[in-house]
Motif scaffolding. Structure first.
Motif, PDB file in Angstrom:
ATOM      1  N   ALA A   1     -11.995   1.215 -10.247  1.00 37.79           N
ATOM      2  CA  ALA A   1     -11.486   0.133 -11.089  1.00 37.79           C
ATOM      3  C   ALA A   1     -12.015   0.255 -12.510  1.00 37.79           C
ATOM      4  CB  ALA A   1     -11.863  -1.224 -10.496  1.00 37.79           C
ATOM      5  N   VAL A   2     -13.267   0.685 -12.646  1.00 34.53           N
ATOM      6  CA  VAL A   2     -13.848   0.905 -13.974  1.00 34.53           C
ATOM      7  C   VAL A   2     -13.195   2.111 -14.629  1.00 34.53           C
ATOM      8  CG1 VAL A   2     -15.949   1.514 -15.224  1.00 34.53           C
ATOM      9  CG2 VAL A   2     -16.045  -0.168 -13.378  1.00 34.53           C
ATOM     10  N   THR A   3     -13.049   3.192 -13.881  1.00 35.86           N
ATOM     11  CA  THR A   3     -12.432   4.408 -14.423  1.00 35.86           C
ATOM     12  C   THR A   3     -11.008   4.135 -14.902  1.00 35.86           C
ATOM     13  OG1 THR A   3     -13.758   5.813 -12.951  1.00 35.86           O
ATOM     14  CG2 THR A   3     -11.767   6.788 -13.877  1.00 35.86           C
TER      15      THR A   3
ATOM     16  N   THR B   1     -13.508  -8.552 -10.324  1.00 37.56           N
ATOM     17  CA  THR B   1     -13.486  -7.257 -11.008  1.00 37.56           C
ATOM     18  C   THR B   1     -13.124  -7.421 -12.481  1.00 37.56           C
ATOM     19  OG1 THR B   1     -12.653  -6.406  -8.893  1.00 37.56           O
ATOM     20  CG2 THR B   1     -12.781  -4.857 -10.727  1.00 37.56           C
ATOM     21  N   PHE B   2     -12.313  -8.403 -12.791  1.00 36.95           N
ATOM     22  CA  PHE B   2     -12.034  -8.736 -14.193  1.00 36.95           C
ATOM     23  C   PHE B   2     -13.345  -9.051 -14.922  1.00 36.95           C
ATOM     24  CE2 PHE B   2     -11.407 -11.987 -17.420  1.00 36.95           C
ATOM     25  CZ  PHE B   2     -10.365 -11.476 -18.193  1.00 36.95           C
TER      26      PHE B   2
ATOM     27  N   ILE C   1      -8.433  -2.932  -8.604  1.00 36.39           N
ATOM     28  CA  ILE C   1      -7.712  -2.079  -9.555  1.00 36.39           C
ATOM     29  C   ILE C   1      -6.988  -2.930 -10.596  1.00 36.39           C
ATOM     30  CG2 ILE C   1      -5.734  -0.524  -9.803  1.00 36.39           C
ATOM     31  CD1 ILE C   1      -6.628   0.817  -7.208  1.00 36.39           C
ATOM     32  N   LEU C   2      -6.280  -3.961 -10.144  1.00 40.72           N
ATOM     33  CA  LEU C   2      -5.564  -4.831 -11.076  1.00 40.72           C
ATOM     34  C   LEU C   2      -6.543  -5.610 -11.963  1.00 40.72           C
ATOM     35  CD1 LEU C   2      -2.712  -6.262  -8.815  1.00 40.72           C
ATOM     36  CD2 LEU C   2      -2.489  -4.607 -10.678  1.00 40.72           C
TER      37      LEU C   2
ATOM     38  N   PHE D   1      -6.862  -5.063 -16.043  1.00 41.14           N
ATOM     39  CA  PHE D   1      -6.567  -6.205 -16.906  1.00 41.14           C
ATOM     40  C   PHE D   1      -7.811  -6.641 -17.673  1.00 41.14           C
ATOM     41  CE2 PHE D   1      -5.538 -10.749 -17.756  1.00 41.14           C
ATOM     42  CZ  PHE D   1      -4.414 -10.522 -18.546  1.00 41.14           C
ATOM     43  N   GLY D   2      -8.990  -6.544 -17.041  1.00 39.58           N
ATOM     44  CA  GLY D   2     -10.229  -6.907 -17.728  1.00 39.58           C
ATOM     45  C   GLY D   2     -10.486  -6.027 -18.936  1.00 39.58           C
TER      46      GLY D   2
END
Length: 277
Positions: A66-68, A141-142, A220-221, A225-226
């Protein structure tokens, strides 16, 4: 050190220490048994800090698809390196989970609860509800990806950034983690879940594949978006991808909401039973 090797080693360290604290708290006859949520959240925060310290110099220590993907879609990381980073993260997470299994080898048989065993490897919702579970992972995660970028924008004493990121993980776990166990990382959940599926764990039950898409799609989303949100709001750089991901995010969340509403009563009970295994 290549991006693949660095991310593999860093993510492996993350899972050894993060999965290890879950095993220590959850498995029977462990000295740390029942030590609680505070121990788990701090264990994961320190696990992230150590992983970042280990390979940050070589790869930037994403340790998280998700960071990548968030950094790539916001223009801060080359797309050409995304595949090797994510592959390294997935393999590292799988290997880390296997090492946790070996470390706690006699404790699996001593533990009767299949959900406790699965919880060492992957996340599960406190209340199974696809819409809200997905939303929790997106929000968590955002906050993670936007928080990492905000931390990077500040000047800390040299060498403290990984520790500050670790405290960000602790904060997310304490404040937002109670709903889904805060995967906030597709590799952290999927790699160990695969390990749970293939390893000869005594009385392990199912790997709850019915739920497995949520801690992959949500992070992932939320991560993409973050990263785009930080660029748009904090730096005034509104990229076309911001609107594309925003639309995709809304469509996926609404679809999850509609799908949850369409579930009949018996199906919902089956879902809850599966999530508890």
């Amino acid at each position: 050190m290549s991006g693949f090797v660095g991310e593999l080693i860093g993510t492996m360290i993350l899972i050894i220490l993060g999965g290890g604290v879950c095993a220590g708290v959850s498995l029977k006859k462990s000295a740390a048994e029942n030590s609680g949520w505070i121990v788990i959240t701090f264990g994961w925060g320190l696990a992230v800090a150590v992983g970042v310290y280990a390979v940050g110099k070589f790869t930037g220590a994403h340790l998280n698809p998700a960071v990548t993907l968030g950094l790539a879609i916001s223009g801060d990381f080359p797309w050409s390196q995304v595949p090797e980073y994510i592959l390294g993260q997935m393999i590292g997470a799988f290997l880390g989970a296997c090492i946790v299994y070996l470390h706690y080898l006699p404790h699996w048989k001593a533990t009767e609860d299949p959900a406790a065993k699965l919880g060492v490897f992957s996340t599960a919702p406190a209340i199974p509800h696809a819409f809200s579970n997905l939303l929790s992972e997106i929000i968590g995660t955002f906050v993670l990806v936007m928080g990492i970028q905000a931390i990077g924008a500040n000047k800390f004493t040299e060498g403290l950034n990984p520790l500050i990121v670790g405290f960000l993980i602790v904060a997310i776990g304490l404040s937002l983690g109670g709903t889904t166990g805060y995967a906030i990382n597709p590799a952290r959940d999927l790699g160990p879940r695969i390990a749970h599926f293939v390893l000869p764990i005594a009385g392990k039950g199912t790997s709850n594949w019915r739920y497995a898409w949520i801690p992959v799609v949500g992070p992932i989303l939320g991560g993409m978006f973050g990263a785009l949100f930080y660029k748009a709001v904090f730096l005034g750089d509104v990229k076309p991808a911001f609107w594309v991901i925003a639309v995709i995010l809304v469509v996926v969340v609404v679809s999850a909401y509609v799908g949850e509403k369409k579930l009949p009563g018996p199906a919902s009970k089956v879902s809850q039973q599966q999530a508890s295994k």
